[in-house]
Design an enzyme around this catalytic site. Structure first.
Site, mmCIF file in Angstrom:
data_model
loop_
_atom_site.group_PDB
_atom_site.id
_atom_site.type_symbol
_atom_site.label_atom_id
_atom_site.label_comp_id
_atom_site.label_asym_id
_atom_site.label_seq_id
_atom_site.Cartn_x
_atom_site.Cartn_y
_atom_site.Cartn_z
ATOM 1 N N GLU A 34 -4.274 6.501 -6.460
ATOM 2 C CA GLU A 34 -4.111 5.977 -5.106
ATOM 3 C C GLU A 34 -5.244 4.989 -4.938
ATOM 4 O O GLU A 34 -6.415 5.361 -5.078
ATOM 5 C CB GLU A 34 -4.171 7.145 -4.125
ATOM 6 N N CYS A 37 -8.259 5.549 3.382
ATOM 7 C CA CYS A 37 -7.240 4.802 2.637
ATOM 8 C C CYS A 37 -6.237 4.174 3.586
ATOM 9 O O CYS A 37 -5.599 3.183 3.270
ATOM 10 C CB CYS A 37 -6.476 5.726 1.702
#
Lengths: 522, 522
Positions: free
Chosen positions: A260, A297
């Protein structure tokens, strides 16, 4: 989503110590540093433990996950104190993150018990079928093998030693070897010890979990290259994720990497919502942008809207809110340096206007928030404006019309999230934009903010490249167990040789299966 | 599993014609050859059709798949005649393969109607939850995007233009661009026209399917590199699959490649079975080995057993059967040449003994069967003995004891299948070997032969690298639809904006969903 190569590359391994995020100064005693022989030993132990661990029954494995949660809680305040020191994150956030970490482990305990992840399928034999008989076919999912998990800088608990990747891999039946993030050796050591106690209490082989710590990239590289490692979980920078991906693909036997990496999480302000509450949206936006120094994120790094009074009100309000936003300590000196450089670079781009900076912080590693604006035309002509600046920086793109909004969306790289602020009059426009958003993101949300990722069954924390290296999965929520499984088919095997859950007399306990193509809840 | 680079690289594109497999001679009129502009046009059309095609309702898409099956059958004998000429395969086999192709399309029509592939999940909002409310979260799987499918040499129908990859991708909602195998342009053209008629009959956009033909690798490379292609399906040689994988990974946006490449499909003869029916097994083995000139991905290229009277009887019987095995036409002159070279190389290896060759065929491209034997020690000391020789060649590895059998298994690369011949007295040994087999193969079968892959729900035609490039999936059976899907989560979206199947008032028709973590059949 972070870039802290600077902190990772500490050459003097004899002085591998905790670094206080607030001061950048080493504190406490040096930690023993693992070497390549430790990587070898951890992988050997994981490989040796694999068959025993994957053959544990569901209840044993579920109780193991619950025991890890219990042991983490039993560490008490020492864990929170260590995490505050090493990450600079505030107490309330870290206590919440501990709750989330424990919640994740318990969620996966429930997932393991449900047995749905086994994906059982049975096609009974048809001995009289013409022209050829059909054999008896049975299918189940089995775990891939030992998994390497890389701890993340920005979630010292929930995406680290016993975080989501570890929980989902252990749930799937995979032993785990964690490469702890070098920014929080003490936090990682405490959690690793808790997992060790849970392994002992449950009578599992020690190789089910290992924890490797040290500076530099050698440990992690050796781990990904080890032939006994079957998959990799990573949350971090685009550079770091791509480096691991390249290593994994260059192996004699390539393996999946779930990295990720990078996302700017576009926020779309649709016309009616903007007209009715532009100013309120601006203030709320800054709250999401600056929370935790923007080190998420899913931080909203891009705002898209059609120009006009509503957007003017949004910008005025956001600018005012940002000017008074407090600066807080960033995770590491390296992350702070990368953030400062990213903001400086953006400020120097042609066509980009600085709207405001937040307050200067007291410490040397405080992240000063930044808000920019530009036009769709400028954004479309410089792809670097779409790159993530990890921290509390965002850019408002003014579009002349809906068509320009669409063109900016179609120009975006893959993203974790897209957010729509909309009123009922905006539904037609939202419906029209939805297909383009679906093709580029993993989660689409309305009238909220992308920060705050619910750990749930219907969550997707993932998305097309470069948000992640594999859009087919999620790193948060119960669906994450599927990452670490693969199907095996058994044809005409004797009952006693079949895996227990595929036998005719299996104690099903409601585990679903597909029987001759039809769902059977047994 | 095939290697026919020689046939693919025909430089003179002005004379791209069918080649009669039996003679190696070009026949019929030249085919128009597609160029790079055709790749661009096909990908543009696929991309433009994607949103419309993926939003078709399940019944429309199911009927489309059934219509393709109907149109293929309506071609009549012309299709069989073309496939016989171009592949050299016998009529009965090709009629069977047509039935399988049609059966696959109908299976996927049923899969589409079931809706289970949508993976629906709903976690209802909890507005009063403390400390934070839970948002409304809904998840569904969406198709990846346009898929590139490469036709296989050895299944001109079932793994080619309208084969398994095409059927599963279309079922998932992905437009398909096929790069037809250059060895059967006429067969491919007939099937592509049938798909075109089905598209027109169902009122779908023409870009849902395109068919590109021509010699050389340029077309295929351009297709994999096209930014609008989202995934690749391939059945062929290890070299070909790895080349496509490298292209896909080097793209600015990497994409998944499902390449089925290389497998020698070990057959284990367990002691009691061998003692009771060694001779019968030997004869039956040769039947599986030589069927269709051994040109199956699942051809049994390796036999493992402990030495003794039973194995002697097996070898004697297999040798006798092989000596009288008829040679039949291989798929292409290139495949025949690669097979001949592979057999010659094996025969020259130290420690490898040639037991027998089959009959010489009448044609120049007939594959003469070959059976070898060696010891476990020799096999373990030369990894090239474990490489696939595509065609009717196999090697019997004599082990001194069960431990050597296990060591050979643990030394094997990833495989599509493993076969156990066993009696009830062998069940303990089979159970003991099962974990090692599961870690290396996609399908484990007992008391049968690996050739013949049932198209079913519980089938896995896949396996660890290098059997395939992605062990997490299958290329045969209903589970293959999952290859072309990824999850998207919708948070707090208004009912009218949500995809229809996720709305509160969705006509569920028994489509399963996970409601707050529990299976709900509605």
């Amino acid at each position: 989503m972070t870039d802290d190569t600077a902190t990772i590359d500490r050459a003097d391994t004899s002085e591998f110590r905790s670094v206080a995020a607030a001061t950048g100064e080493p504190v406490g005693d040096p930690f023993p540093v693992h070497g390549l022989s430790d990587v070898d030993a951890a992988c050997a132990a994981a490989d040796a433990a694999f068959d025993a661990y994957r053959s544990t029954d569901r209840e044993t494995r579920a109780q193991f996950l619950e025991k890890i949660a219990e042991e983490i809680l039993a560490i008490g305040d020492d864990l929170i104190v260590a995490a505050i020191l090493e990450s600079g994150l505030p107490r309330a956030r870290l206590e919440g993150e501990r709750g989330r970490t424990i919640g994740q482990l318990k969620l996966f305990a429930g997932v393991v018990r449900s047995g749905a992840w086994l994906g059982l399928r049975i096609d009974p034999a048809m001995p009289d079928r013409q022209p050829l008989p059909r054999p008896d076919l049975r299918l189940r999912m089995i775990p891939l093998g030992p998994v390497a998990v890389f701890g993340a800088s920005n979630f010292p608990l929930a995406f680290s030693t016993a975080g989501g990747d570890t929980a989902s891999a252990l749930a799937a039946g995979c032993p785990v070897v964690v490469k702890g993030h070098p920014a929080h050796p003490q936090t990682g050591a405490l959690v690793a010890e808790a997992i060790g106690r849970a392994i002992a209490a449950c009578g599992l082989p020690a190789g089910v979990f290992s924890h490797l710590v040290g500076p530099g990239n050698d440990l992690g590289s050796a781990l990904v290259k080890d032939p006994r490692i079957a998959a990799v979980g990573f949350t971090g920078s685009r550079g770091g994720g791509l480096a691991l991906l390249a290593l994994a693909q260059a192996r004699p036997v390539p393996i999946p990497v779930y990295a990720e990496m990078s996302s700017i999480n576009p926020v779309l302000l649709l016309p009616a919502a903007l007209a009715s509450r532009g100013a309120a949206l601006g203030a709320a936006f800054v709250g999401s942008l600056t929370m935790g120094s923007g080190q998420f994120c899913t931080n909203p790094g891009l705002v898209l809207a059609v120009e006009g009074e509503g957007l003017d009100a949004f910008i005025t309000s956001a600018t005012e809110a940002l000017l008074t936003a407090e600066a807080s300590t960033m995770l590491t000196p390296g992350i702070h340096a990368a953030y400062s450089k990213g903001v400086e670079t953006l400020a120097g781009k042609p066509g980009v206007e600085l709207l405001a900076r937040g307050k200067l912080g007291a410490g040397t590693t405080c992240g000063q928030a930044a808000l920019f604006t530009t036009t769709a035309e400028a954004f479309l002509s410089d792809e670097s404006l779409g790159h993530e600046v990890f921290g509390a920086s965002s850019i408002v793109v003014k579009c002349r019309n809906t068509d320009e909004v669409r063109r900016v969306i179609e120009d975006l790289e893959g993203q974790l999230t897209a957010t729509l602020h909309m009123d009922s009059q905006d539904e037609a426009m939202a419906t029209e934009l939805l297909p383009a958003l679906e093709r580029r993101v993993g989660r689409i949300l309305a009238n909220g903010w992308p920060t705050g990722v619910e750990v749930a069954h219907a969550m997707v924390h993932g998305g097309p490249y470069p948000a992640t290296s594999d859009a087919r999965t999620t790193s948060v929520g119960s669906l994450a167990i599927d990452r670490f499984l693969r199907p095996v088919s058994y044809q005409n095997l004797a009952q006693s040789v079949l895996p227990p859950e595929l036998r005719d007399d299996a104690a099903r306990d409601g585990v679903p299966r597909l029987l001759d193509g039809a769902l059977d809840l047994g």
